[in-house]
Design an enzyme around this catalytic site. Structure first.
Site, PDB file in Angstrom:
ATOM      1  N   THR A   1       2.447  24.523  -5.601  1.00 48.24           N
ATOM      2  CA  THR A   1       2.242  25.814  -4.936  1.00 48.24           C
ATOM      3  C   THR A   1       2.925  25.862  -3.573  1.00 48.24           C
ATOM      4  OG1 THR A   1       0.131  26.161  -6.028  1.00 48.24           O
ATOM      5  CG2 THR A   1       0.543  27.450  -4.043  1.00 48.24           C
TER       6      THR A   1
ATOM      7  N   LYS B   1       2.136  10.599   8.187  1.00 49.34           N
ATOM      8  CA  LYS B   1       1.380  10.082   9.338  1.00 49.34           C
ATOM      9  C   LYS B   1       1.870  10.626  10.676  1.00 49.34           C
ATOM     10  CE  LYS B   1      -0.755   5.881   7.502  1.00 49.34           C
ATOM     11  NZ  LYS B   1      -2.139   5.726   7.922  1.00 49.34           N
TER      12      LYS B   1
ATOM     13  N   ASP C   1       9.227   3.141   1.915  1.00 50.15           N
ATOM     14  CA  ASP C   1       8.014   3.867   2.309  1.00 50.15           C
ATOM     15  C   ASP C   1       7.815   3.674   3.814  1.00 50.15           C
ATOM     16  OD1 ASP C   1       5.402   4.514   3.009  1.00 50.15           O
ATOM     17  OD2 ASP C   1       4.527   3.795   1.131  1.00 50.15           O
TER      18      ASP C   1
ATOM     19  N   PHE D   1       0.859  -1.191   0.000  1.00 50.95           N
ATOM     20  CA  PHE D   1       0.000   0.000   0.000  1.00 50.95           C
ATOM     21  C   PHE D   1       0.888   1.232   0.000  1.00 50.95           C
ATOM     22  CE2 PHE D   1      -2.360   3.550   1.559  1.00 50.95           C
ATOM     23  CZ  PHE D   1      -3.596   3.401   0.963  1.00 50.95           C
TER      24      PHE D   1
END
Lengths: 489, 489
Positions: free
Chosen positions: B369, B344, B313, B207
């Site tokens: 941005t 997280k 990750d 995931f």
């Protein structure tokens, strides 16, 4: 503290005119820009930026800003220069720096709780989240769109909107049937039919963000897209209007008709189902390209006719700068867009929608850990309430009208340098073209050296993106600097 | 205010044992959970959730939370229930609810300025941004990785890492040459060679997020991916280890060797250049699937051998819960990963890297941005400093060892209901499998009814994700509830 400097070319402005009184909204705002360093970025800014570059990319830095000393429409840099800011963090500062209403919101218990207890909103929403939405983001919702899904940025908002459109289109096609065994198997291999082969249609010169899905709909500049994989999604031409509009009415109508015909032809000839079409009310990053309400009504009609979700990307145009709260209010559409996305000046991000089927019935489809950020929704609430209380949309419309008229007179004096002034009756969302990229870049640099921070877009355009608290007095400073700069070109 | 209720099955715990004193970190934390409503979600939560559903998707809501009344390891819901939280907003609350150190950070001038003056960091970085990074995010950087690029979420962090890998791989291939005319033209059509045809390789059951690029590397569940377009990127098997590990050493080694061979075969047989490989130290969403340091060293070696950027990750595993600050520290790699992504529990998001070539030289390529959010970087700083000051990584390692040992004894009593306890020597990052999905869901519901908020993952797994301030006394409450629930199954 910042001292006035004799060489400041704007000092004369401060003494010349009665107009240069204090800002109505920020009594402590400078009267005029103050330039202390011989260049911008100055030595402190340059040193800090070099140091930053050791750990964080600094290749796009204009200057290092001192936000503690910035106020209202004025941004301070690390050298103590105070510049009138008409770029405003790429169009994302709505109410000026250190706005007291936003400071109040930032100090509130509600905000502190939101910061230290950031929830996974889709699993454990806070007792006050609906009220926060209703008092801010939803109170500002475009007519006809009474629901919202929140995210983190404009790019994120657009991608969530695309996902909503894909899931909607497939659900509609699937009807009462569930997922097939083949869909369930193929999707884990990233293959159709489980993975969608539908597409999103966007316009030439569009900018919708830089994540992998949104970047596939972005068509602004090569440098934004090179070396990144893209979905084979189609594009269609956006009108290239001629200015002044009143001199080219027939030609512009023909151009918009041509683009509408091309759009319908693109739709009809697409070998893949077009789940959604996305459009900006003004293509900002792509060069501040406008089209008329006639064109947008035509786009809306074609999306209706061909069962395509119509997404209006108001990430840059939304929240008041266009002289309407949402720029698409200028269009007087016969039916509202299906989805409107927002971010930037609202600080919060997400998409509005009306049809409940644009949110999938099954959980964990339109989902992620945070699903937004209450701290940004609280800011959006404070921003919305201040806009209403101080009538800032009308204020911006009026200041924009003044600025546009003055710019028309001023830039008309330099027809070999600038052209295509646009944004009439469009608040302060004003832009024009320079004759060459070199001239554009020279104007931006010279303005900055004279105390006005201003941004470009497109191939050789200049775009104005001041705060909603930009007043005539600020416009006069901008105009004065622009005149000086163009005379010296 | 919340009253103790006689029917609370945990009240006996409070009086039974000397262990149940106040929390070391939160003197005002409840001694035990308090359940006031007959069901969770209770009537107030249900009412609020139904109302929320009128404007915001509520299909995944567990209960509506009252964050003002939550404290430490306890989450309050709208009905006044106070649950021990070992799910913690999908593993994203590091230091408990209303942590006083985070409240201090939220009230600081630095924070208020960051909230009301959100900068476009890549154009107008703040004078203090480097210092904020160095005192927090960079102070916590994994060994060998001394630079950072910041974003907004785990999914965003991974996508930026993919973009870095694609741009790096193409730049390397291109050498001294600039972009070709064909690249510049084709990219605006979303076609190669301007758009990349390189790929990202991920593992089965991985995931990595839900944006369009990250979702193409996510292989956790069909429902996460159905009806969304995906890039044709490959996957490779992740080891399926057998437990207890010490009984299956030879078989597990063979399984990891098989996966390493498959990985090399996938790399060799890929018709497209693999720009990067991404892996989670523990596949959390996919079922808390672990592999050994031997496997990860093998993966690292293969990426080195085949010139593939190695992305770890650490969005869910990072920031202390594994008993190391970064879970990949468990591997003792011979060379660090190329990129480590985070989000997280750090509240801030982004990716670490060491090789400066992973940041493109040209401006506006790795760009958006905001390019992060100083308000989240300030939170990350406060989180990091509290972790160091209170030695919370070691604390979590010790509490985790205790919890694991107790769970082993407890769950061993129910071999027909649960199996595959995992996470030994891995802090509180502990999980196990239930015999069926129905049992798993029943356990989650029953635990919640008894005052413990707990989360699932994978097909029928339960994962523990408490705060870093989770103590033995909280572990005992969790164990007691789990015992009650399993006895009643």
């Amino acid at each position: 503290m910042y001292r006035a400097v004799k060489s400041n070319p704007l000092k004369r402005i401060a003494t010349q005119s009665k107009r240069f009184v204090c800002s109505k909204y920020f009594p402590e705002e400078p009267i005029v820009p103050t330039i202390l360093s011989s260049h911008i970025p100055g030595p402190v800014s340059t040193k800090l930026n070099n140091e930053l570059g050791e750990v964080y990319s600094n290749s796009a830095t204009y200057f290092v800003a001192d936000y503690f000393c910035s106020i209202g429409n004025y941004i301070s840099d690390a050298d103590g220069n105070k510049l009138l800011d008409v770029y405003c963090q790429i169009s994302s500062i709505p109410l000026g720096y250190n706005n007291p209403e936003l400071i109040k919101a930032a100090q509130s218990e509600e905000m502190i709780s939101a910061i230290v207890n950031r929830p996974a909103l889709a699993c454990f929403p806070s007792t006050n989240y609906k009220q926060i939405l209703e008092d801010g983001i939803l109170a500002a919702a475009p007519a006809g769109l009474d629901k919202v899904w929140t995210g983190l940025s404009g790019s994120d908002a657009n991608e969530m909107a695309y996902k909503a459109a894909f899931m909607y289109a497939h659900s509609k096609k699937r009807g009462e049937n569930g997922f097939t065994a083949e869909e369930l198997k193929s999707v884990m291999e990233n293959k159709t039919p489980g993975a969608s082969d539908m597409v999103i249609l966007s316009f030439n010169k569009a900018f919708h963000g830089r994540l992998f899905g949104s970047l596939s709909t972005t068509r602004s500049k090569e440098i934004h897209k090179l070396d990144i994989p893209a979905f084979p999604w189609p594009k269609t031409p956006f009108p290239q209007l001629k200015y002044p509009l009143n001199e080219y009415e027939a030609e512009n109508k023909a151009e918009e008709d041509r683009c509408l015909q091309e759009l319908e032809s693109t739709i009809k000839n697409s070998s893949k189902k077009i789940a959604a079409l996305i459009v900006e009310p003004v293509q900002a990053e792509g060069g501040d390209n406008h089209a008329t309400p006639y064109f947008f009504q035509g786009v809306r009609d074609l999306t209706k006719k061909h069962d395509i979700i119509f997404i209006v990307d108001e990430v840059q145009t939304g929240v008041g700068a266009s002289g309407k709260f949402w720029a698409h209010e200028h269009w007087n559409l016969t039916s509202p867009p299906d989805i409107v996305t927002f971010s930037k000046k609202f600080q919060a991000a997400g998409f509005y929608f009306g049809n409940p089927d644009l949110q999938p019935k099954q959980p964990y489809r339109q989902f992620n850990t945070w699903c937004g950020d209450p701290s940004k929704a609280i800011l959006a609430k404070a921003i919305y309430q201040e806009i209403v209380k101080s009538d800032l949309v009308n204020h911006t419309a009026q200041v924009g009208d003044y600025l546009y008229a003055q710019l028309k007179a001023l830039l008309g004096k330099f027809p070999d340098k600038v052209s295509n002034l646009r944004g009439e009756n469009y608040g302060t969302f004003i832009a024009w073209d320079c004759a060459t990229l070199e001239i554009r870049n020279q104007v931006l640099l010279s303005c900055r050296a004279k105390g006005v921070n201003i941004g470009g877009c497109g191939d050789a355009s200049i775009r104005l993106r001041p705060t909603l608290l930009f007043e005539k007095r600020h416009a006069d400073i901008l105009l004065s600097v622009l005149e000086d700069v163009h005379k010296a070109l």
